[in-house]
Design a protein around this motif. Structure first.
Motif, PDB file in Angstrom:
ATOM      1  N   LEU A 283       0.950  -1.187   0.060  1.00  0.00           N
ATOM      2  CA  LEU A 283      -0.025   0.109  -0.016  1.00  0.00           C
ATOM      3  C   LEU A 283       0.915   1.273  -0.143  1.00  0.00           C
ATOM      4  CD1 LEU A 283      -2.603  -1.103   2.501  1.00  0.00           C
ATOM      5  CD2 LEU A 283      -3.064  -0.946   0.159  1.00  0.00           C
ATOM      6  N   CYS A 284       1.987   1.058   0.662  1.00  0.00           N
ATOM      7  CA  CYS A 284       2.747   2.282   0.953  1.00  0.00           C
ATOM      8  C   CYS A 284       3.573   2.426  -0.580  1.00  0.00           C
ATOM      9  CB  CYS A 284       4.114   2.176   1.878  1.00  0.00           C
ATOM     10  SG  CYS A 284       3.300   2.146   3.521  1.00  0.00           S
ATOM     11  N   LEU A 285       4.032   1.413  -1.083  1.00  0.00           N
ATOM     12  CA  LEU A 285       4.635   1.568  -2.663  1.00  0.00           C
ATOM     13  C   LEU A 285       3.875   2.055  -3.552  1.00  0.00           C
ATOM     14  CD1 LEU A 285       6.377  -1.926  -2.593  1.00  0.00           C
ATOM     15  CD2 LEU A 285       7.507   0.455  -2.362  1.00  0.00           C
ATOM     16  N   ILE A 286       2.425   1.906  -3.402  1.00  0.00           N
ATOM     17  CA  ILE A 286       1.150   2.342  -4.312  1.00  0.00           C
ATOM     18  C   ILE A 286       1.528   4.044  -4.495  1.00  0.00           C
ATOM     19  CG2 ILE A 286      -0.915   2.929  -4.867  1.00  0.00           C
ATOM     20  CD1 ILE A 286      -1.723  -0.057  -3.970  1.00  0.00           C
ATOM     21  N   ARG A 287       1.862   4.500  -3.457  1.00  0.00           N
ATOM     22  CA  ARG A 287       1.892   5.896  -3.334  1.00  0.00           C
ATOM     23  C   ARG A 287       3.229   6.679  -3.742  1.00  0.00           C
ATOM     24  NH1 ARG A 287      -0.747   4.353   1.518  1.00  0.00           N
ATOM     25  NH2 ARG A 287      -2.807   4.919   1.819  1.00  0.00           N
ATOM     26  N   THR A 288       4.215   5.579  -4.037  1.00  0.00           N
ATOM     27  CA  THR A 288       5.694   6.179  -4.396  1.00  0.00           C
ATOM     28  C   THR A 288       5.863   6.983  -5.806  1.00  0.00           C
ATOM     29  OG1 THR A 288       6.421   4.218  -5.251  1.00  0.00           O
ATOM     30  CG2 THR A 288       6.703   4.609  -2.939  1.00  0.00           C
TER      31      THR A 288
END
Length: 205
Positions: free
Chosen positions: A19-24
């Motif tokens: 989920l954090c990677l999606i925002r990168t």
């Protein structure tokens, strides 16, 4: 780097980290939200890190399920500004809200034809959850969607079949909610044990 290698790496990542990677970046977001190619990656992440988690329910995809189960972020329009511990999961609705966002979306008195035409209690065809006072609350979007689908069908067998399908969906949801609540209790116990071990190590040190 080849996409296949990226997906192999992603498959070893925790769902909350995906989920954090999606925002990168937009390219990473596109990769991880592509339904056909990324599905196995999300499933692998769940299986490796949460092997006992209940199956993803109908109506949610794996990224949405990860956001529900593994994130503390509110699904409402506060844009995630609710602080840690200020949101909670409403299993019957498959959402996580802070209290202000929940209050904007629930109703207590439902205007629907189902009880009158089919002698079916609303809780048999619509997700509902009690509030702190024990009153039944429904998501306004669920109520409007149900009424819209019912009104679009001609009176008679098609409407009856639709109501029967919704009754079956609620029975399946009841089972899933029970599984999720059990999983949540187990996770809390695990976290409590982990915190206790950390405290013991600190004292021993």
């Amino acid at each position: 780097m080849p996409v296949e290698i990226l997906f192999e790496i992603f498959g070893w990542t925790r769902p909350e980290d995906l989920l954090c990677l999606i925002r990168t970046s937009k390219p990473i977001r596109s990769l991880l939200l592509h339904r056909r190619t990324a599905l196995s990656t999300w499933k692998a992440a769940f299986e490796r890190h949460y092997p006992d988690i209940p199956d993803c329910p109908p109506g949610l995809n794996e990224p949405q399920y990860a956001r529900l189960m593994c994130s503390r972020e509110c699904h409402g329009d506060c844009e995630g500004t609710a602080g840690e511990g200020e949101t909670r999961v409403f299993w019957w609705f498959c959402v996580r809200y802070c209290q202000p966002c929940l209050e904007k979306r629930v109703v207590y008195h439902v205007d629907s034809k189902a009880p009158y035409y089919f002698c079916v209690p609303l809780e048999y065809v619509l997700p509902t959850a009690p509030d702190s006072h024990g009153r039944r609350q429904y998501l306004l979007g669920d109520v409007e969607g149900f009424n819209r689908q019912l009104d679009a069908l001609p009176p008679g067998e098609e409407r009856e079949a639709f109501v029967k399908r919704e009754e079956g969906r609620m029975r399946d949801l009841h089972v899933h909610v029970a599984e999720c609540k059990l999983w949540e209790r187990v996770q809390r116990k695990k976290r409590a044990h982990e915190l206790a071990r950390v405290r013991e190590r600190r004292f021993d040190g």
